[in-house]
Scaffold this motif. Structure first.
Motif, short mmCIF file in Angstrom:
data_model
loop_
_atom_site.label_atom_id
_atom_site.label_comp_id
_atom_site.label_asym_id
_atom_site.label_seq_id
_atom_site.Cartn_x
_atom_site.Cartn_y
_atom_site.Cartn_z
N SER A 31 -10.02 -2.12 -4.25
CA SER A 31 -10.17 -1.75 -5.66
C SER A 31 -10.24 -2.96 -6.57
O SER A 31 -10.70 -2.87 -7.71
CB SER A 31 -9.00 -0.85 -6.10
OG SER A 31 -7.77 -1.56 -5.98
N VAL A 32 -9.81 -4.13 -6.06
CA VAL A 32 -9.93 -5.35 -6.84
C VAL A 32 -11.38 -5.61 -7.21
O VAL A 32 -11.68 -6.26 -8.21
CB VAL A 32 -9.34 -6.54 -6.04
CG1 VAL A 32 -10.12 -6.76 -4.76
CG2 VAL A 32 -9.36 -7.81 -6.86
N LEU A 69 5.47 3.01 -7.14
CA LEU A 69 4.85 3.97 -6.22
C LEU A 69 5.12 3.59 -4.76
O LEU A 69 5.38 4.45 -3.93
CB LEU A 69 3.34 4.04 -6.47
CG LEU A 69 2.90 4.72 -7.76
CD1 LEU A 69 1.40 4.56 -7.96
CD2 LEU A 69 3.26 6.21 -7.74
N THR A 70 5.08 2.30 -4.47
CA THR A 70 5.32 1.85 -3.09
C THR A 70 6.73 2.20 -2.64
O THR A 70 6.94 2.75 -1.54
CB THR A 70 5.09 0.34 -2.98
OG1 THR A 70 3.75 0.04 -3.34
CG2 THR A 70 5.36 -0.15 -1.57
N ILE A 71 7.71 1.90 -3.48
CA ILE A 71 9.10 2.22 -3.14
C ILE A 71 9.26 3.73 -2.97
O ILE A 71 9.91 4.21 -2.02
CB ILE A 71 10.06 1.68 -4.22
CG1 ILE A 71 9.99 0.16 -4.27
CG2 ILE A 71 11.49 2.13 -3.93
CD1 ILE A 71 10.73 -0.46 -5.44
N VAL A 224 -4.64 1.43 -7.97
CA VAL A 224 -3.52 1.99 -7.19
C VAL A 224 -3.89 3.30 -6.51
O VAL A 224 -3.05 3.93 -5.87
CB VAL A 224 -2.26 2.19 -8.06
CG1 VAL A 224 -1.79 0.86 -8.62
CG2 VAL A 224 -2.51 3.17 -9.19
N THR A 225 -5.13 3.73 -6.66
CA THR A 225 -5.54 4.93 -5.92
C THR A 225 -5.62 4.59 -4.44
O THR A 225 -5.93 3.47 -4.06
CB THR A 225 -6.91 5.42 -6.41
OG1 THR A 225 -7.86 4.38 -6.27
CG2 THR A 225 -6.85 5.87 -7.85
N GLY A 226 -5.34 5.55 -3.61
CA GLY A 226 -5.34 5.33 -2.18
C GLY A 226 -3.97 5.00 -1.62
O GLY A 226 -3.78 4.94 -0.40
N VAL A 227 -2.98 4.81 -2.51
CA VAL A 227 -1.62 4.47 -2.05
C VAL A 227 -1.04 5.60 -1.20
O VAL A 227 -0.29 5.36 -0.25
CB VAL A 227 -0.71 4.18 -3.27
CG1 VAL A 227 0.74 4.05 -2.85
CG2 VAL A 227 -1.18 2.92 -3.96
#
Length: 620
Positions: A31-32, A69-71, A224-227
């Motif tokens: 996404s970058v 979101l990761t946590i 952050v989509t796809g997380v």
């Protein structure tokens, strides 16, 4: 797409962290390549050069959101190790309808992931080779076809095939970042002149407003989509699956912070201006390395990673759909594994839907982005809320800390949903806001259908013990024929073994057509009557059903009528297209009638077989 794999090899069709991370995280990593573009597309036309002051601050806010979101998703992996992610969390801890909203939202997001990623990859190709720009749709469809074929090969093969480009992209982007930072520190960085030939490019001088910054933030949230994909596909990791999935989340976050944060920093130094002809990364690569070999290597790896980013959806969507299918909210065919142990039906549906979006939106990433993030952030919000309630209800060890993280995640993602819905409503977000409720309604109707079928077919245990399987009276048999031939003789023999009440039925579609059949039938030593009806409109099914429903034959109301349909089968499948296959049309029509049993009597025709070898004609 390869030899069949037995079910007992399912454990082999899983990946470790090294191969699995690129498959499930390529969407977020890649996404970058367009997230920074999207931020600048909002800011530059409105506030001009000041955009490069605000872009890093917006990027920091997005990175903080990624950390939360990761946590949160690492906690969901521990609580729900069997996959399903946000869908299972919302269904179990909120209400079923919220689970369906998540399922519908993620389904839409996965389809958009493929369309956006492939379109962005195509943009990288056309940035390097502008002459290919008119052919961007064909290029995008080619990439989708390639992804489909790779995933139909199976999880193990596709993970190795798609992982190498992801690592190649990371190496080239790190090279770009290092070279760009060195130029920045050395004072040799020169701002990129805007492509004034592009009418979409303009430097605005509007006042900075909160609404403008929120619009830029909502556009950059594509980073952050796809997380959620890792959480959906935990069972695809080798054991210990939970540990491997949580490690994959840590690595994903590190990679995104470095690449997304680094490209944003370089944008503040080199001042790339977003335009439809050349991406931000392409402009940075040209400015840092010149339009030499390294420029084309970066464009090539960017193209491939953006195309491979669609693999996140190909890995997550079929699994999500299979879980929803097992619950009965989508057709059960999506719960079935294909020849290579992948969920082939989900893969094919995803590729077809994404292909349609690419065609409709002309493979334009900028047009697709407004539809992109709202679905996934809706699922983020409901997942956080669901797991938050789970901690309050079960109160496991350390539940206060877990509840705080998920409660904070709920608030942040809910605010983000509102921001995206408001700022992008007129740009296309209204389409997603309309489609998601429609999909939920369709899911509920599918579930109601399965429930109704189950109730109608169920035999309670207390009734099974009292059932009597006494034989019913012999059926009344009708054989529709067009002529008297070998397979009709075979069908007659079979019919006489079933019942003494047999008759042959013929429809005369043209005048005089039945005379030959009458003549032949008169020579046949049988007591089976021949019934012939005329059809002025050359219809066969209509006269047959009318005759079955009439009182012209000897069956009584409520009797079971068996219709035997002679059907020849040729050795080569394509040869079937040369014949009318009338029996198949009759069978399909009669399935809607009560008390009618339809049976096909096959007769195999082989070119080199002996004449009449399949039946004994008993010729005197």
């Amino acid at each position: 797409m390869g030899e069949k794999l037995p079910t007992n090899r399912l454990s082999e069709e899983k990946f470790n962290v090294f191969w699995g991370l690129p498959v499930l995280a390529s969407d977020a990593i890649s996404s970058v390549a367009y997230a920074v573009d999207e931020i600048l597309w909002v800011l530059v036309p409105s506030i001009g050069l000041i955009s490069y002051y605000w872009a890093p601050k917006i990027a920091i806010a997005i990175i903080l959101l990624l950390l939360v979101l990761t946590i949160s998703y690492r906690q969901i992996v521990s609580a729900y190790p069997n996959g399903g992610g946000a869908y299972i969390v919302a269904k179990d801890n909120l209400k079923v309808k919220y689970g369906l909203i998540v399922g519908a939202s993620l389904s839409v997001d996965y389809i958009l992931t493929v369309a956006v990623s492939i379109s962005a990859g195509t943009a990288a190709v056309t940035s390097a080779i502008p002459a290919l720009y008119p052919h961007r749709i064909a290029i995008a469809i080619f990439f989708i076809a390639l992804m489909t074929i790779g995933n139909l090969r199976g999880v193990s093969d596709s993970s190795k095939f798609f992982s190498i480009p992801t690592y190649a992209f990371l190496v080239t982007i790190l090279s770009l970042l290092i070279a760009g930072i060195i130029k920045s520190i050395g004072g040799t960085a020169v701002p990129i002149p805007p492509m004034v030939s592009d009418p979409a490019v303009s430097f605005g001088t509007q006042a900075i407003s909160l609404f403008l910054l929120l619009r830029a933030f909502s556009s950059g949230c594509a980073a952050v989509t796809g997380v959620e994909a890792i959480c959906d596909a935990v069972p695809n990791f080798k054991e210990p699956a939970v540990k491997n999935a949580k490690l994959a989340y840590v690595l994903l976050t590190i990679f995104v912070i470095i690449t997304f944060g680094g490209i944003t920093y370089l944008a503040t130094v080199f001042h790339p201006v977003p335009n439809s002809q050349q991406t931000v990364i392409a402009q940075l690569a040209a400015s840092i390395f010149g339009r030499g070999l390294m420029f084309y290597i970066i464009q090539a790896t960017t193209t491939v990673i953006l195309a491979m980013a669609a693999n996140t959806a190909f890995a997550g969507f079929p699994i999500l759909l299979s879980i929803i299918a097992r619950d009965g909210y989508v057709p059960r065919q999506f719960a079935m594994r294909g020849h290579r142990l992948g969920f082939s039906n989900g893969i094919l549906l995803l590729s077809l839907a994404a292909g349609m979006l690419v065609i409709i939106f002309q493979s334009d990433t900028h047009l697709l982005i407004p539809l992109y993030a709202i679905g996934v952030f809706t699922s983020f919000t409901l997942a956080q809320a669901g797991i938050f309630l789970k901690w309050f209800r079960t109160k496991p060890r350390g539940w206060v800390y877990k509840a705080f993280i998920n409660g904070l995640g709920t608030i942040i993602t809910f605010i983000t949903v509102i921001v995206i819905a408001v700022t992008k409503f007129l740009s296309g977000a209204w389409v997603v806001l309309l489609i998601i409720p429609l999909l939920v309604i369709v899911m509920m109707k599918i579930r109601n259908h399965y429930t109704m079928i189950a109730k109608r077919l169920d035999v309670p245990n207390d009734r099974i013990e009292r059932l009597k399987l006494s034989p019913k009276p012999m059926p009344y048999v009708i054989i529709p024929v067009q002529s008297l031939n070998v397979m009709v003789i075979k069908t007659l023999r079979y019919a006489k073994s079933l019942s003494n009440e047999v008759e042959v039925f013929n429809v005369e579609t043209y005048e005089g057509e039945a005379d030959k059949l009458r003549s032949k039938w008169a020579k046949l030593k049988t007591d089976v009557p021949l019934v012939i009806k005329q059809s002025a409109y050359r219809d066969i099914v209509g006269p047959l059903t009318e005759y079955i429903e009439s009182n012209e034959h000897a069956s009584r109301p409520g009797d079971v009528i068996t219709v035997l349909l002679p059907q020849f089968v040729v050795a080569k499948p394509w040869e079937m297209a040369l014949h009318n296959n009338t029996s198949l049309f009759i069978a399909r029509a009669l399935l809607n009638y009560r008390n009618i049993v339809v049976s096909l009597v096959p007769f195999q025709i082989e070119e080199k077989s002996e004449l009449y070898k399949d039946i004994d004609l008993e010729i005197e």
